[in-house]
Design a protein around this motif. Structure first.
Motif, PDB file in Angstrom:
ATOM      1  N   ARG A  83       6.109   1.233  -0.743  1.00  0.00           N
ATOM      2  CA  ARG A  83       5.901   0.769   0.556  1.00  0.00           C
ATOM      3  C   ARG A  83       5.125  -0.799   0.502  1.00  0.00           C
ATOM      4  NH1 ARG A  83       4.112   3.003   6.868  1.00  0.00           N
ATOM      5  NH2 ARG A  83       3.726   1.602   7.931  1.00  0.00           N
ATOM      6  N   ALA A  84       5.628  -1.616   1.128  1.00  0.00           N
ATOM      7  CA  ALA A  84       4.928  -2.436   0.628  1.00  0.00           C
ATOM      8  C   ALA A  84       5.087  -3.615   1.823  1.00  0.00           C
ATOM      9  CB  ALA A  84       5.373  -3.747  -0.071  1.00  0.00           C
ATOM     10  N   GLU A  85       3.936  -3.810   2.770  1.00  0.00           N
ATOM     11  CA  GLU A  85       3.951  -4.499   4.019  1.00  0.00           C
ATOM     12  C   GLU A  85       3.719  -5.932   4.061  1.00  0.00           C
ATOM     13  OE1 GLU A  85       2.965  -1.303   8.331  1.00  0.00           O
ATOM     14  OE2 GLU A  85       1.072  -2.481   6.776  1.00  0.00           O
ATOM     15  N   GLU A  86       3.916  -6.469   4.592  1.00  0.00           N
ATOM     16  CA  GLU A  86       4.663  -7.608   5.253  1.00  0.00           C
ATOM     17  C   GLU A  86       3.571  -8.175   6.477  1.00  0.00           C
ATOM     18  OE1 GLU A  86       6.358 -11.393   7.079  1.00  0.00           O
ATOM     19  OE2 GLU A  86       7.666 -10.583   6.446  1.00  0.00           O
ATOM     20  N   LYS A  87       2.160  -8.747   6.409  1.00  0.00           N
ATOM     21  CA  LYS A  87       1.326  -9.676   7.095  1.00  0.00           C
ATOM     22  C   LYS A  87       2.034 -10.335   8.887  1.00  0.00           C
ATOM     23  CE  LYS A  87      -3.275 -10.062   8.175  1.00  0.00           C
ATOM     24  NZ  LYS A  87      -5.188 -10.660   7.790  1.00  0.00           N
ATOM     25  N   LEU A  88       1.918  -9.691   9.540  1.00  0.00           N
ATOM     26  CA  LEU A  88       2.493 -10.216  10.889  1.00  0.00           C
ATOM     27  C   LEU A  88       1.140 -10.450  11.735  1.00  0.00           C
ATOM     28  CD1 LEU A  88       5.612  -8.724  11.411  1.00  0.00           C
ATOM     29  CD2 LEU A  88       5.095 -10.472   9.849  1.00  0.00           C
ATOM     30  N   GLY A  89       0.576 -12.050  11.290  1.00  0.00           N
ATOM     31  CA  GLY A  89      -0.349 -11.789  12.199  1.00  0.00           C
ATOM     32  C   GLY A  89      -2.080 -11.285  12.283  1.00  0.00           C
ATOM     33  N   GLU A  90      -2.310 -10.512  12.879  1.00  0.00           N
ATOM     34  CA  GLU A  90      -3.507  -9.322  13.262  1.00  0.00           C
ATOM     35  C   GLU A  90      -2.956  -8.495  13.969  1.00  0.00           C
ATOM     36  OE1 GLU A  90      -6.172  -9.806  11.315  1.00  0.00           O
ATOM     37  OE2 GLU A  90      -5.902 -12.044  10.873  1.00  0.00           O
ATOM     38  N   LYS A  91      -1.719  -7.963  13.690  1.00  0.00           N
ATOM     39  CA  LYS A  91      -1.246  -6.319  14.266  1.00  0.00           C
ATOM     40  C   LYS A  91      -1.573  -5.026  13.525  1.00  0.00           C
ATOM     41  CE  LYS A  91       2.551  -9.079  16.076  1.00  0.00           C
ATOM     42  NZ  LYS A  91       4.423  -8.552  15.996  1.00  0.00           N
ATOM     43  N   GLU A  92      -2.156  -4.385  14.605  1.00  0.00           N
ATOM     44  CA  GLU A  92      -1.918  -3.091  14.029  1.00  0.00           C
ATOM     45  C   GLU A  92      -1.219  -2.331  13.080  1.00  0.00           C
ATOM     46  OE1 GLU A  92      -5.260  -2.012  15.308  1.00  0.00           O
ATOM     47  OE2 GLU A  92      -5.691  -3.867  15.732  1.00  0.00           O
ATOM     48  N   ILE A  93      -1.398  -1.156  13.015  1.00  0.00           N
ATOM     49  CA  ILE A  93      -0.853  -0.427  11.861  1.00  0.00           C
ATOM     50  C   ILE A  93       0.296  -0.038  13.006  1.00  0.00           C
ATOM     51  CG2 ILE A  93      -0.601   1.674  10.969  1.00  0.00           C
ATOM     52  CD1 ILE A  93      -3.577   1.813  10.826  1.00  0.00           C
ATOM     53  N   GLY A  94       1.446  -0.886  12.230  1.00  0.00           N
ATOM     54  CA  GLY A  94       2.754   0.109  12.565  1.00  0.00           C
ATOM     55  C   GLY A  94       3.202  -1.597  13.609  1.00  0.00           C
ATOM     56  N   GLY A  95       2.355  -2.129  13.437  1.00  0.00           N
ATOM     57  CA  GLY A  95       2.724  -4.085  13.713  1.00  0.00           C
ATOM     58  C   GLY A  95       2.862  -4.430  12.172  1.00  0.00           C
ATOM     59  N   HIS A  96       3.409  -4.430  11.050  1.00  0.00           N
ATOM     60  CA  HIS A  96       3.560  -5.965  10.587  1.00  0.00           C
ATOM     61  C   HIS A  96       5.585  -5.502   9.508  1.00  0.00           C
ATOM     62  CE1 HIS A  96      -0.824  -6.916  10.137  1.00  0.00           C
ATOM     63  NE2 HIS A  96      -0.811  -5.506  10.831  1.00  0.00           N
ATOM     64  N   ARG A  97       5.243  -5.219   8.593  1.00  0.00           N
ATOM     65  CA  ARG A  97       6.775  -4.801   8.589  1.00  0.00           C
ATOM     66  C   ARG A  97       7.367  -4.450   7.056  1.00  0.00           C
ATOM     67  NH1 ARG A  97       9.437  -9.997  10.269  1.00  0.00           N
ATOM     68  NH2 ARG A  97       9.902  -9.135  11.749  1.00  0.00           N
ATOM     69  N   SER A  98       7.516  -3.460   6.929  1.00  0.00           N
ATOM     70  CA  SER A  98       7.928  -2.735   5.351  1.00  0.00           C
ATOM     71  C   SER A  98       9.071  -2.930   4.853  1.00  0.00           C
ATOM     72  CB  SER A  98       7.242  -1.393   5.884  1.00  0.00           C
ATOM     73  OG  SER A  98       6.228  -1.340   6.507  1.00  0.00           O
ATOM     74  N   ARG A  99       9.058  -2.920   3.736  1.00  0.00           N
ATOM     75  CA  ARG A  99       9.737  -3.355   2.996  1.00  0.00           C
ATOM     76  C   ARG A  99       9.796  -1.954   1.536  1.00  0.00           C
ATOM     77  NH1 ARG A  99       8.889  -8.343   4.882  1.00  0.00           N
ATOM     78  NH2 ARG A  99      10.316  -9.597   5.663  1.00  0.00           N
ATOM     79  N   ILE A 100      10.991  -2.162   0.786  1.00  0.00           N
ATOM     80  CA  ILE A 100      10.495  -1.204  -0.451  1.00  0.00           C
ATOM     81  C   ILE A 100      10.478  -1.718  -1.484  1.00  0.00           C
ATOM     82  CG2 ILE A 100      11.006   0.937  -1.601  1.00  0.00           C
ATOM     83  CD1 ILE A 100       9.786   1.390   1.382  1.00  0.00           C
ATOM     84  N   GLY A 101       9.058  -1.759  -2.343  1.00  0.00           N
ATOM     85  CA  GLY A 101       9.108  -2.662  -3.745  1.00  0.00           C
ATOM     86  C   GLY A 101       9.570  -1.732  -4.610  1.00  0.00           C
ATOM     87  N   MET A 102       8.983  -2.262  -6.399  1.00  0.00           N
ATOM     88  CA  MET A 102       9.899  -1.268  -7.226  1.00  0.00           C
ATOM     89  C   MET A 102       8.011  -1.366  -8.468  1.00  0.00           C
ATOM     90  SD  MET A 102      11.942   1.426  -8.942  1.00  0.00           S
ATOM     91  CE  MET A 102      13.743   0.849  -7.920  1.00  0.00           C
ATOM     92  N   ALA A 103       8.167  -0.823  -8.731  1.00  0.00           N
ATOM     93  CA  ALA A 103       7.277  -0.904 -10.141  1.00  0.00           C
ATOM     94  C   ALA A 103       7.418   0.156 -10.939  1.00  0.00           C
ATOM     95  CB  ALA A 103       5.088  -0.413 -10.445  1.00  0.00           C
ATOM     96  N   THR A 104       7.463   0.100 -12.184  1.00  0.00           N
ATOM     97  CA  THR A 104       7.926   0.932 -14.007  1.00  0.00           C
ATOM     98  C   THR A 104       6.784   1.645 -14.667  1.00  0.00           C
ATOM     99  OG1 THR A 104       8.791  -1.299 -14.128  1.00  0.00           O
ATOM    100  CG2 THR A 104      10.204  -0.104 -13.318  1.00  0.00           C
ATOM    101  N   THR A 105       6.406   2.703 -14.638  1.00  0.00           N
ATOM    102  CA  THR A 105       5.537   2.216 -15.838  1.00  0.00           C
ATOM    103  C   THR A 105       6.035   3.302 -17.013  1.00  0.00           C
ATOM    104  OG1 THR A 105       3.502   3.505 -16.915  1.00  0.00           O
ATOM    105  CG2 THR A 105       4.872   4.615 -14.860  1.00  0.00           C
ATOM    106  N   SER A 106       5.960   3.502 -18.399  1.00  0.00           N
ATOM    107  CA  SER A 106       6.640   4.372 -19.714  1.00  0.00           C
ATOM    108  C   SER A 106       6.224   5.127 -20.573  1.00  0.00           C
ATOM    109  CB  SER A 106       7.841   2.600 -20.571  1.00  0.00           C
ATOM    110  OG  SER A 106       6.787   1.876 -21.553  1.00  0.00           O
ATOM    111  N   ASP A 107       4.271   4.296 -20.079  1.00  0.00           N
ATOM    112  CA  ASP A 107       3.722   5.327 -20.615  1.00  0.00           C
ATOM    113  C   ASP A 107       2.418   6.567 -19.920  1.00  0.00           C
ATOM    114  OD1 ASP A 107       1.901   3.353 -18.975  1.00  0.00           O
ATOM    115  OD2 ASP A 107       0.904   2.634 -21.088  1.00  0.00           O
TER     116      ASP A 107
END
Length: 368
Positions: A83-107
């Motif tokens: 879960r990645a959050e985009e900061k929207l001003g100084e809003k509290e938890i739940g007040g920003h905007r979330s999207r799903i990012g990806m990371a990979t590891t082979s080791d």
């Protein structure tokens, strides 16, 4: 000096360890351990950008935080959906905007982020459920025929809704909407739901979604954990009492580390002993464990009957993981969290991914 193999690297990285996590009961998964020099594996990046399809603007999509990850094994790598959050001003938890990012590891050690999110709110049929808050807290399972099933929270800043999406490649997703939208003419459609963990089984060295008595089962919810079943992984039927009310199968306990709330964690595992459910637990200091502090999130485990998934057989009395390191106790959620969401079996090692203080991603491992 001889050749350094992958297993040697893994030994060096994970075996000079802090054995703070304990195995209290024989049926538990673990013990999980941290590396001696434990660091978050994923952190926010204020420079990464993405053109949002709804606003048509370039946004800094992970400028606030990266946390609460799902994980799945595909071919020779672990894919971490965080879960990645985009900061929207100084809003509290739940007040920003979330999207799903990806990371990979082979080791299993070095995780490489992808440049753009792979799952996000769009101008589609789910926009009313997912905008403006976005998409939160994924869990993921694979089916026997190779489909990937994602449970996640839709957040329109009115009612959080547990929803389903399906993919063949982890990149292109078909959204199916809230899991209870068709149950009893939408009886629970406008009720707060989140945190869906579908039961899996380790089969040929790989975790896959498993049917019990002809149905898939999902533990879900907070502050209690409830249970639902499905035949197609899309439409779900909650387990209710004789009076047609939701029947909690795991609840908070005064006097214990989970005195405030319990919340479904990563996909549970069907074992010879029963269904092992890893869950997130919140402490209410005044009626819970004094030394843990207030609102601290730790991790517990519970055992349920393999044929009756609603029947609890056993439960841990102590957390098997808790916030101990600075990055687990500082950040957006300052009370501290080890919030469990991703679990995979990779090259004979269990990898447990968790969110820390609503800010970063951590990792502990267990080698049977």
């Amino acid at each position: 000096m001889g050749k350094v193999t992958f297993h040697t690297l893994l030994l060096l990285f994970f075996c000079t360890c802090s054995f703070s996590q304990t195995k209290e009961k024989e049926w538990m998964l673990g013990p999980f351990v941290r590396p001696e020099i434990a660091q978050p594996i994923l952190q926010k990046d204020e420079t990464s950008t993405f053109k949002d399809p709804i606003t048509d603007k370039v946004v800094h999509w992970e400028s606030m935080a990266t946390f609460n990850p799902a994980a799945i094994v595909k071919e020779d790598s672990i894919f971490v959906l965080y879960r990645a959050e985009e900061k929207l001003g100084e809003k509290e938890i739940g007040g920003h905007r979330s999207r799903i990012g990806m990371a990979t590891t082979s080791d299993g050690i070095t995780h490489k982020k992808w440049p753009h999110p792979v799952f996000y709110s769009n101008n589609d049929k789910q926009k009313d459920n997912e905008w403006p808050g976005g998409i939160e807290d994924p869990r993921i399972v694979e089916t026997e025929d190779g489909l990937y099933v994602l449970t996640y929270t839709q957040w329109n800043r009115k009612v959080p809704k547990l929803a389903i999406a399906i993919s063949k490649d982890l990149v292109h997703w078909e959204k199916h909407g809230p899991v209870f939208r068709n149950y009893k003419n939408g009886l629970y459609h406008e009720t707060e739901t989140k945190s869906g963990a579908i039961v899996t089984e380790l089969k040929d060295g790989k975790l896959v979604a498993v049917k019990i008595n002809g149905k898939y089962w999902m533990y879900y919810g907070v502050p209690h954990v409830w249970l639902a079943s499905s035949t197609d992984l899309i439409d779900w039927t909650p387990v209710e009492t004789y009076e047609s009310k939701l029947a909690p199968v795991l609840s908070p306990r005064p006097g214990y580390f989970d005195s405030w709330l319990v919340e479904a964690g990563p996909p549970p595992i069907l074992t010879e002993k029963g269904i092992v459910v890893l869950y997130n637990a919140g402490n209410s200091q005044n009626i819970g464990v004094q030394e843990l502090g207030n609102r601290i999130y730790t991790g517990g485990q519970a055992l349920f009957d393999a044929n009756e998934p609603w029947k609890q057989l056993d439960r841990t009395n102590e957390p098997f993981i808790k916030p101990e390191l600075p990055f687990e106790k500082s950040g957006q959620y300052k009370d501290g969290t080890t919030f469990l969401e991703g679990l995979v079996f990779f090259k004979n090692v269990w990898y447990l991914y968790y969110g820390t203080a609503d800010s970063k991603v951590g990792l502990v491992t267990y080698k049977p």
